[in-house]
Scaffold this motif. Sequence first.
Motif, PDB file in Angstrom:
ATOM      1  N   UNK A  68       0.830  -1.204   0.000  1.00 14.77           N
ATOM      2  CA  UNK A  68       0.000   0.000   0.000  1.00 14.77           C
ATOM      3  C   UNK A  68       0.864   1.254   0.000  1.00 14.77           C
ATOM      4  N   UNK A  69       1.950   1.241   0.789  1.00  9.43           N
ATOM      5  CA  UNK A  69       2.849   2.396   0.835  1.00  9.43           C
ATOM      6  C   UNK A  69       3.527   2.606  -0.515  1.00  9.43           C
ATOM      7  N   UNK A  70       3.964   1.519  -1.150  1.00 11.74           N
ATOM      8  CA  UNK A  70       4.591   1.618  -2.474  1.00 11.74           C
ATOM      9  C   UNK A  70       3.596   2.196  -3.487  1.00 11.74           C
ATOM     10  N   UNK A  71       2.344   1.787  -3.392  1.00 12.42           N
ATOM     11  CA  UNK A  71       1.317   2.263  -4.331  1.00 12.42           C
ATOM     12  C   UNK A  71       1.076   3.759  -4.192  1.00 12.42           C
ATOM     13  N   UNK A  72       0.923   4.235  -2.962  1.00 12.98           N
ATOM     14  CA  UNK A  72       0.660   5.663  -2.778  1.00 12.98           C
ATOM     15  C   UNK A  72       1.893   6.492  -3.168  1.00 12.98           C
ATOM     16  N   UNK A  73       3.080   5.957  -2.904  1.00 12.99           N
ATOM     17  CA  UNK A  73       4.299   6.678  -3.294  1.00 12.99           C
ATOM     18  C   UNK A  73       4.418   6.726  -4.815  1.00 12.99           C
ATOM     19  N   UNK A  74       4.110   5.612  -5.492  1.00 14.63           N
ATOM     20  CA  UNK A  74       4.188   5.571  -6.950  1.00 14.63           C
ATOM     21  C   UNK A  74       3.271   6.622  -7.570  1.00 14.63           C
ATOM     22  N   UNK A  75       2.016   6.642  -7.117  1.00 12.77           N
ATOM     23  CA  UNK A  75       1.076   7.617  -7.685  1.00 12.77           C
ATOM     24  C   UNK A  75       1.551   9.043  -7.437  1.00 12.77           C
ATOM     25  N   UNK A 240      -2.777   0.030 -12.234  1.00  8.07           N
ATOM     26  CA  UNK A 240      -2.727  -1.405 -11.919  1.00  8.07           C
ATOM     27  C   UNK A 240      -2.333  -1.630 -10.457  1.00  8.07           C
ATOM     28  N   UNK A 241      -1.394  -0.836  -9.965  1.00 11.22           N
ATOM     29  CA  UNK A 241      -0.997  -0.953  -8.558  1.00 11.22           C
ATOM     30  C   UNK A 241      -2.164  -0.629  -7.638  1.00 11.22           C
TER      31      UNK A 241
END
Length: 545
Positions: A68-75, A240-241
């Motif tokens: 979840x942390x990786x996803x919010x950082x990616x966006x 997708x993430x």
Amino acid sequence: MSKYEADEKHFEQDHVEFAENGGKQGSQPQIEGNIQLIGNDGEVRLVPTPSGSKHDPLSFGKARKVGLLVTVIWFSIIALSVVGGFGALAPIFFGLYIPQGVTADHVVRLLTWPSLFTGLGNFVFLPLALVVGRRPVFIFASFMLVGSSVWAAKSGTSYESHLGARLLQGFSAGATESLLPLIITDMTFVHQRSKYFGAYWVAQSLFTACLNTASSYIAEYLQWAWYYWIFTILAVIGVLLVIFAAPETKFERPAFAIDGKAAKVDAFGNLVMLTEEEAAHVALDTNADQTVGPKENMGYVESLLYRVPATWSDFKVILNVYKHMVLALLDPAIIWSLGASSIVLGTTIGQSLTFGTILQEKYHWAHQNTGLIYLGTLPICVLSFLTSGWGGDKINLWFAKRNGGVHLPEHRLPAIIVPTILGLSLGVLMYGFCADAAPNVHWIAIVISQNMSTYLFICILITTTTYCVESMTHHAGAALVMVVGGKNILSFGLATAITDLANTGRNAYANGILAGCAGGWLLLALPLYFYMPRYRKWKAERATK
């Protein structure tokens, strides 16, 4: 024994994870923001208290939280890079649009106006997320970013079409400063938040710098439309993430008993102690103080399909949120946080619009090389995390131990001392004087000073985000939106005014004004540190009369 297991063992032994005043229910006024963070045994307590539900984001496993942390950082990286990376490309668009009769001031709007719309997006995404849930709003913002990036890539030589696409990109980026910090708040304990917020803002700045460095080369060798096509591809990966790695974190935590008092967690993920009258009308969760993890593990597919039911009556919450946004401006802590982040952001935006021209005209850099200035953000991000992220949590715990284990929101403020001194002297002031003295000073002075200003911005952002959430716990979401969203709106006006002044060649004067405003405003943290705890106590006593 892992850290997670140690926390679980401590949780089972202590059974008491939060106390604002102790004693009997309602025996003392609740002082907003004060938290008994250190127990009598000297160990850190877990705040808020996890429930026994499998839908509780505090009980997510490590892999799910990391995903979840990786996803919010990616966006956030993609959204803010495509919005904020325009500085290195500005000379290209000056050459494209000015021959069409578009003025330089209008070309600058391609950078400044999206920042304004990022602020406006905050005021839409967060209230919606409180009603329909975080996940559907996150998915919507992700698709909006993809669509607007395609639009920008196909805008051709039309300035108006390009500006429209940029504004929509800026609006979608509003999720990065309201919705995504709310998701992080949902899944973290109080003593972890500076670390998580620090990782979020620092990683965001770090990778944004890398993409911004590449942006000028993309525009030079692949044409500027490919700048947007590449971000479109990255935004699709982000979609997708979000779909496959971002479960719903909205969770209505049941009331529970702690230190002889009833407590609940509100819609913003913040713990609120109940009065005797309120406690009499709620059923307490008897499982809340028994385990850190859920009683039943939630499957991967189930976590993605889970959604929070919403009724039309729930949309009344939106009006209530807007009301508390306005009321937040009456709180001195929120006013200070908003002013501090706005002034510092305005400074960095103003510098981003001028450094490209200075490096090209004064030092004869090729325009594709101007993006290299962002590489200085790499060590700056590490320094920011050590100062205000990881270091901020260490400072916070040290002050809490000296205060009988009680954490005050103002314990966050000392973390800005070093960044303020270094950022204003080696950043803002140095940039102004060196810009006017160019090329009689080495170009490295421009690079260092611009990145030190970025260092100040990241540290201020980490501190003000955590401080506003903790100082106004009953309506933390409203406070968060006013600070992170409001800063984009206020900094828009500031950056516009300063850029006009800097374009006349008076960089030292312009940045001197900014340094004076920032320094004076940040010094107000001193009276806040000493008098805000008394102010909150006075409010609590007044509320009980």
